[in-house]
Design an enzyme around this catalytic site. Structure first.
Site, short mmCIF file in Angstrom:
data_model
loop_
_atom_site.label_atom_id
_atom_site.label_comp_id
_atom_site.label_asym_id
_atom_site.label_seq_id
_atom_site.Cartn_x
_atom_site.Cartn_y
_atom_site.Cartn_z
N PHE A 64 0.81 -1.23 0.00
CA PHE A 64 0.00 0.00 0.00
C PHE A 64 0.84 1.27 0.00
CE2 PHE A 64 0.81 -0.14 4.60
CZ PHE A 64 1.01 1.20 4.87
N LYS B 292 -1.48 -7.05 -9.47
CA LYS B 292 -2.45 -6.90 -8.37
C LYS B 292 -1.98 -5.78 -7.46
CE LYS B 292 -2.88 -8.47 -4.19
NZ LYS B 292 -3.49 -7.28 -3.55
N GLU C 135 -5.14 -3.63 -2.24
CA GLU C 135 -6.58 -3.34 -2.20
C GLU C 135 -6.87 -2.03 -1.46
OE1 GLU C 135 -4.82 -5.63 -0.72
OE2 GLU C 135 -5.80 -6.56 1.00
N SER D 291 5.10 -7.04 3.52
CA SER D 291 5.70 -7.36 4.82
C SER D 291 6.49 -8.67 4.74
CB SER D 291 4.59 -7.47 5.85
OG SER D 291 3.63 -8.41 5.41
N CYS E 295 9.63 1.55 3.41
CA CYS E 295 10.48 0.41 3.76
C CYS E 295 11.91 0.87 3.98
CB CYS E 295 10.43 -0.64 2.66
SG CYS E 295 11.19 -0.08 1.15
N GLU F 221 8.98 -4.12 13.16
CA GLU F 221 8.71 -3.02 12.23
C GLU F 221 7.41 -2.32 12.65
OE1 GLU F 221 7.62 -3.99 8.12
OE2 GLU F 221 8.75 -2.24 7.44
P1 NAD Z 1 1.30 -6.65 3.13
O1 NAD Z 1 2.31 -7.72 3.23
O2 NAD Z 1 0.21 -6.63 4.13
O3 NAD Z 1 0.57 -6.70 1.70
C1 NAD Z 1 1.31 -6.65 0.49
C2 NAD Z 1 0.47 -7.28 -0.62
O4 NAD Z 1 0.22 -8.65 -0.30
C3 NAD Z 1 -0.88 -6.63 -0.81
O5 NAD Z 1 -1.15 -6.56 -2.19
C4 NAD Z 1 -1.85 -7.59 -0.12
O6 NAD Z 1 -3.12 -7.63 -0.72
C5 NAD Z 1 -1.18 -8.93 -0.29
N1 NAD Z 1 -1.39 -9.84 0.85
C6 NAD Z 1 -1.69 -9.51 2.14
N2 NAD Z 1 -1.72 -10.62 2.90
C7 NAD Z 1 -1.44 -11.66 2.09
C8 NAD Z 1 -1.30 -13.07 2.31
N3 NAD Z 1 -1.46 -13.59 3.51
N4 NAD Z 1 -0.98 -13.84 1.25
C9 NAD Z 1 -0.78 -13.30 0.02
N5 NAD Z 1 -0.90 -11.98 -0.23
C10 NAD Z 1 -1.22 -11.17 0.79
O7 NAD Z 1 2.11 -5.26 3.11
P2 NAD Z 1 1.54 -3.78 3.13
O8 NAD Z 1 0.99 -3.51 4.51
O9 NAD Z 1 0.69 -3.51 1.96
O10 NAD Z 1 2.88 -2.95 2.92
C11 NAD Z 1 3.74 -2.60 3.97
C12 NAD Z 1 4.91 -3.57 4.07
O11 NAD Z 1 5.61 -3.59 2.83
C13 NAD Z 1 5.95 -3.13 5.09
O12 NAD Z 1 6.38 -4.27 5.79
C14 NAD Z 1 7.09 -2.56 4.25
O13 NAD Z 1 8.35 -2.61 4.86
C15 NAD Z 1 7.00 -3.44 3.06
N6 NAD Z 1 7.63 -2.82 1.89
C16 NAD Z 1 8.84 -3.30 1.52
C17 NAD Z 1 9.50 -2.71 0.46
C18 NAD Z 1 10.87 -3.19 0.06
O14 NAD Z 1 11.41 -2.67 -0.91
N7 NAD Z 1 11.45 -4.16 0.76
C19 NAD Z 1 8.91 -1.65 -0.25
C20 NAD Z 1 7.65 -1.21 0.14
C21 NAD Z 1 7.01 -1.81 1.23
#
Ligand code: NAD
Length: 482
Positions: free
Chosen positions: A151, A175, A178, A228, A283, A382
């Protein structure tokens, strides 16, 4: 009256999702519902993969220079609509307009680098590998590729992947998160104007069910994920188990080190921006401040002063330094960390909970904790919000001990005027994105982006040369002519 759910973009047409459930998209600065994301299902992923599969033979045979021209068109359209997209990002995500503009600029730079595909896709050749035998290696596209986005950078993160995949001759399924589907809706409206054959790019809205269908789908050859650590690991395991090429970028806990010889006048504003920019939802955000030796008290006091002076409000308003966090649930999670920090004995040098904040929306005041240890919850988890944890140490050597003990290793920075300290830091840091007097060490689109340890699962990183490696296979031909 409720707005209809957003449509998916499949096979060159906007089509309704076959999923029956939706979730509301909010403007985090007001709490108002601004759209509804359909929670698509496996059948929608099947349809997108079928369209992408049908488009692949024609698209992969299209000359790279012609494919690159579609990205030149996309870049021109993005430039023309950059301000509009930035405003959408602020409306759906909450970050300030300047932060959104910066993220759109970074997105456009990915398209610019992808435009270099005809050169970047070239292979190698050597004559006389044996007498009268020549050898060439060529890059070929791999098939249908997919990306699952987080997000926090709604416009930028999907463009870490889409332009590179497409320009390399693959077809693509995205994708978005959401929680923030609207900037990708806009980008796909622009992609519609880029002379891409139907099915080359596809958009499927949804949550976990869509991600899992992508991981499992036998028609998808490669998956890119950003989110994450727990989900990155799960996606990596699931999609590699299904035989796919996978790069999965996870969460972070980034150490920002301040040496006694740092120029604090110049460093503190940069450090403060690292911790509180995008409300800490980056991140690459600073998470733990590590002052080394005698600089501790002054670094803390000046960070507190800077955080206290920040104007928190609607990111659309001029003069606002920090917007809201993404959702009410995330606000409560961040506040929960503040409570845990206080309960576990860290010293609250600035309590964001006492700040007067706008009544509507999901605002969190910036906090600073001192005397944090790695054993405390705020010392190792985090938070992804505007909470700085200060963990003072005596020597630079102690910094490496802290880093070695943490499973995440995304980004880190040192503030110093010593070349020797900077050199040692860059050499020994566990993280693979390192800043020297830089607050947010974000590699440009022509360099690889991605962390190490539990911040990254895979081998080839994001954008730069690695993107062309990830999205192609190398074919070697050895020829002898009688
Ligand atoms: P998230 O892991 O909750 O969701 C990421 C994506 O995965 C979304 O599209 C979501 O719909 C999907 N998703 C959620 N749960 C899932 C599951 N159980 N199985 C499969 N797909 C699932 O992350 P977020 O809250 O959207 O983003 C924040 C996180 O992203 C933070 O931890 C941040 O550090 C990380 N991030 C990392 C980088 C990097 O370059 N390493 C860059 C941006 C964000």
């Amino acid at each position: 009256m409720q707005a209809p759910p957003l449509s998916n973009f499949i096979g060159g047409r906007w089509v309704p999702s076959t999923g029956t459930r939706t979730i509301d998209v909010h403007n985090p600065a007001t709490g108002q519902t601004i759209a509804r994301t359909p929670l698509s299902v496996g059948a929608d992923v099947d349809a997108a993969v079928a369209a992408a599969t049908a488009a692949f033979p024609g698209w992969s045979e299209t000359p790279p220079v012609v494919r690159a021209r579609t990205m030149f068109t996309f870049k021109a359209l993005l430039e023309a609509h950059a301000e509009e997209i930035a405003r959408i990002v602020t409306t759906e995500h909450g970050k300030t307009l300047d932060e959104s503009r910066g993220s759109v600029r970074r997105a456009i730079e990915c398209v610019e680098v992808a435009c270099g595909a005809p050169s970047m896709l070239m292979g190698d050749a050597l004559e006389n590998v044996g007498s009268g035998i020549d050898c060439t290696s060529m890059r070929q596209p791999i098939g249908v590729c997919a990306a699952i986005a987080p997000f926090n950078f709604p416009a930028m993160v999907p463009l870490w992947f889409l332009p590179f995949a497409v320009v390399s001759g693959n077809t693509f399924v995205l994708k978005p998160s959401e929680q923030v589907p609207l900037s990708q809706k806009k980008m796909f409206e622009l992609l519609e104007q880029c002379d891409l054959p139907p099915g080359v790019v596809n958009l499927v809205h949804g949550g976990r069910e869509v991600s899992e269908a992508i991981c499992d789908h036998p028609g998808i050859r490669a998956v890119s994920f950003v989110g994450s650590t727990a989900v990155a690991r799960a996606v990596y395991q699931r999609a590699t188990h299904a035989g796919k090429r996978v790069q999965a970028l996870g969460g972070a806990k980034n150490f920002i080190v301040v040496m006694p010889d740092a120029d604090l006048d110049r460093s503190i504003p940069i450090i403060s921006e690292s911790f509180y920019g995008c409300a800490g939802e980056r991140c690459l955000a600073g998470s733990i401040l590590v002052p080394v030796g005698p600089v501790h008290a002054e670094a803390r006091d000046r960070l507190v002063e800077s955080a206290r002076a920040m104007k928190v409000g609607d990111g659309m308003e001029a003069g606002v330094d920090m917007g809201p966090v993404i959702s009410a649930a995330h606000r409560d999670r961040v506040l929960g960390f503040v409570e845990r920090g206080a309960a576990e004995g860290a010293q609250l040098a600035l309590d964001g909970r006492t700040r007067t904040l706008p009544k509507e929306g999901y605002f969190v005041g910036p906090s600073v904790f001192d005397a944090v240890t790695p054993a405390m919850t705020i010392g190792h988890e985090e938070i992804f919000g505007p909470v700085a944890a200060i963990c003072p140490v005596e020597r630079l050597e102690d910094v490496f001990t802290l880093m070695e003990a943490h499973p995440n290793a995304n980004a880190t920075s040192i503030f110093t005027s010593s070349g020797k300290a900077a050199r040692e830091f860059a050499h020994r840091a566990t993280a693979s994105m390192v800043g020297v007097n830089i607050g947010v060490a974000a590699p440009m689109a022509y360099f690889p982006f991605g962390g190490a340890r539990d911040s990254f699962f895979g081998d080839l990183k994001v954008h730069g040369r690695d993107a062309f490696e990830f999205y192609t296979d190398k074919k070697v031909t050895i020829s002898r002519w009688f």
